[in-house]
Design a protein around this motif. Structure first.
Motif, short mmCIF file in Angstrom:
data_model
loop_
_atom_site.label_atom_id
_atom_site.label_comp_id
_atom_site.label_asym_id
_atom_site.label_seq_id
_atom_site.Cartn_x
_atom_site.Cartn_y
_atom_site.Cartn_z
N ALA A 90 51.58 48.98 40.12
CA ALA A 90 51.47 50.41 40.42
C ALA A 90 51.53 51.24 39.15
CB ALA A 90 52.56 50.84 41.40
N LYS A 91 52.04 50.65 38.06
CA LYS A 91 52.06 51.35 36.78
C LYS A 91 50.94 50.87 35.87
CE LYS A 91 56.97 52.14 37.02
NZ LYS A 91 58.26 51.58 36.71
N THR A 92 50.76 49.56 35.76
CA THR A 92 49.78 49.04 34.81
C THR A 92 48.34 49.32 35.23
OG1 THR A 92 49.80 46.83 35.82
CG2 THR A 92 51.30 47.21 33.96
N THR A 93 48.09 49.43 36.52
CA THR A 93 46.73 49.72 36.99
C THR A 93 46.27 51.08 36.48
OG1 THR A 93 47.07 48.34 38.94
CG2 THR A 93 45.25 49.91 39.03
N LYS A 94 47.19 51.94 36.18
CA LYS A 94 46.86 53.27 35.67
C LYS A 94 46.14 53.20 34.32
CE LYS A 94 49.03 57.73 35.81
NZ LYS A 94 50.23 58.45 36.16
N ASN A 95 46.33 52.09 33.59
CA ASN A 95 45.75 51.96 32.26
C ASN A 95 44.78 50.80 32.11
OD1 ASN A 95 47.21 54.16 30.98
ND2 ASN A 95 49.00 52.92 31.39
N VAL A 96 44.35 50.23 33.22
CA VAL A 96 43.40 49.12 33.20
C VAL A 96 42.15 49.54 33.96
CG1 VAL A 96 43.02 46.74 33.95
CG2 VAL A 96 45.24 47.40 33.06
N ASP A 97 41.00 49.37 33.34
CA ASP A 97 39.77 49.78 34.03
C ASP A 97 39.41 48.78 35.13
OD1 ASP A 97 37.98 47.70 33.01
OD2 ASP A 97 38.06 48.76 31.11
N TYR A 98 38.51 49.19 35.97
CA TYR A 98 38.10 48.41 37.14
C TYR A 98 37.57 47.03 36.76
CZ TYR A 98 35.16 47.25 41.19
OH TYR A 98 34.55 46.62 42.25
N GLY A 99 36.70 46.95 35.79
CA GLY A 99 36.14 45.67 35.36
C GLY A 99 37.19 44.72 34.83
N THR A 100 38.13 45.24 34.07
CA THR A 100 39.21 44.41 33.53
C THR A 100 40.10 43.91 34.66
OG1 THR A 100 39.17 45.59 31.43
CG2 THR A 100 41.17 44.37 31.94
N PHE A 101 40.38 44.78 35.62
CA PHE A 101 41.18 44.37 36.78
C PHE A 101 40.52 43.20 37.49
CE2 PHE A 101 42.03 44.56 41.34
CZ PHE A 101 43.41 44.57 41.38
N LEU A 102 39.22 43.32 37.77
CA LEU A 102 38.49 42.24 38.45
C LEU A 102 38.56 40.95 37.64
CD1 LEU A 102 35.26 44.08 39.66
CD2 LEU A 102 37.32 43.57 40.98
N SER A 103 38.36 41.06 36.35
CA SER A 103 38.37 39.89 35.47
C SER A 103 39.72 39.20 35.46
CB SER A 103 37.98 40.31 34.05
OG SER A 103 38.08 39.24 33.16
N ILE A 104 40.79 39.97 35.34
CA ILE A 104 42.13 39.39 35.29
C ILE A 104 42.44 38.67 36.60
CG2 ILE A 104 44.61 39.91 35.23
CD1 ILE A 104 43.88 42.20 33.25
N VAL A 105 42.14 39.29 37.73
CA VAL A 105 42.44 38.67 39.01
C VAL A 105 41.58 37.42 39.22
CG1 VAL A 105 42.50 38.96 41.52
CG2 VAL A 105 43.23 40.83 40.03
N ALA A 106 40.30 37.51 38.90
CA ALA A 106 39.40 36.38 39.13
C ALA A 106 39.67 35.21 38.18
CB ALA A 106 37.95 36.83 39.00
N GLU A 107 39.90 35.51 36.90
CA GLU A 107 40.01 34.47 35.88
C GLU A 107 41.45 34.13 35.50
OE1 GLU A 107 37.73 35.91 32.59
OE2 GLU A 107 35.95 36.17 33.83
N GLY A 108 42.40 34.99 35.84
CA GLY A 108 43.78 34.78 35.44
C GLY A 108 43.99 35.24 34.01
N ARG A 109 45.22 35.09 33.55
CA ARG A 109 45.55 35.53 32.19
C ARG A 109 46.84 34.86 31.74
NH1 ARG A 109 46.46 41.82 30.76
NH2 ARG A 109 44.45 41.75 29.81
N LYS A 110 46.86 34.50 30.47
CA LYS A 110 48.08 33.99 29.85
C LYS A 110 48.44 34.91 28.70
CE LYS A 110 47.35 29.09 30.74
NZ LYS A 110 47.27 27.75 30.15
N SER A 111 49.72 35.21 28.57
CA SER A 111 50.16 36.00 27.44
C SER A 111 51.62 35.65 27.14
CB SER A 111 50.01 37.50 27.72
OG SER A 111 50.72 37.87 28.87
N VAL A 112 52.09 36.12 26.01
CA VAL A 112 53.48 35.89 25.62
C VAL A 112 54.17 37.26 25.59
CG1 VAL A 112 55.01 35.04 23.82
CG2 VAL A 112 52.85 33.86 24.28
#
Length: 173
Positions: A90-112
């Motif tokens: 509810a906070k991070t979506t405010k700063n992530v564009d639609y395409g990036t959101f789709l990509s993260i959900v579809a492909e996943g993400r790893k970070s430290v």
């Protein structure tokens, strides 16, 4: 130890900017519906968005609430408020564009973050998520800009025929 934590926290804040996933902060004005097609609303840039009037949410926002709470809240907490396991969408979506959101959900993400590896699994093969990505995004966007309160929306618009047809097509039935 403290300097490493500070550097990790600093990197976690700046990483989205470095990899191009950040955007100018979303707002009620940017998210305003300017176009509607078959019950689905779009903002001025053509991104899916919500329509909430007199306490009644559009079908896609309501369905996004349902789908989010079916699969996403386990990690990201009720109503996108986050947990000790995953960030507050509810906070991070405010700063992530639609395409990036789709990509993260579809492909996943790893970070430290804070010296720990965190993993968002890929949901690109999960039809219960993938077929409703727009709806989930719309719901989280409404939460991010502060127009959808916590909890189940009390009133919703009827399900458009286009939503029924798309769901049948995507789910394979």
């Amino acid at each position: 130890m403290l300097p490493r934590f500070i550097i990790s926290a600093f990197a976690a804040v700046l990483l989205p900017f470095a990899i191009g996933t950040a955007r100018a902060e979303d707002s009620k004005e940017k998210a305003a519906s300017v176009k509607e097609e078959d019950g689905k609303h779009f903002d001025a840039e053509g991104n899916p968005t919500f329509k909430i009037e007199n306490g009644v949410v559009d079908w896609y926002t309501f369905n996004g609430y349902r789908r989010y709470h079916a699969d996403c809240h386990v990690c990201h907490g009720p109503d996108g408020e986050g947990s000790s396991y995953a960030p507050a969408l509810a906070k991070t979506t405010k700063n992530v564009d639609y395409g990036t959101f789709l990509s993260i959900v579809a492909e996943g993400r790893k970070s430290v973050v804070g010296g720990k590896e965190v993993v968002m699994p890929a949901f690109g093969d999960n039809k219960n998520v993938y077929c409703y990505l727009d709806d989930i995004y719309i719901y989280l966007r409404a939460r991010a800009v502060g127009v959808a309160p916590r909890g189940r929306p009390p009133k919703k618009a009827d399900k458009p025929e286009a939503a029924t047809a798309y769901e049948s097509s995507c789910m394979g039935g």
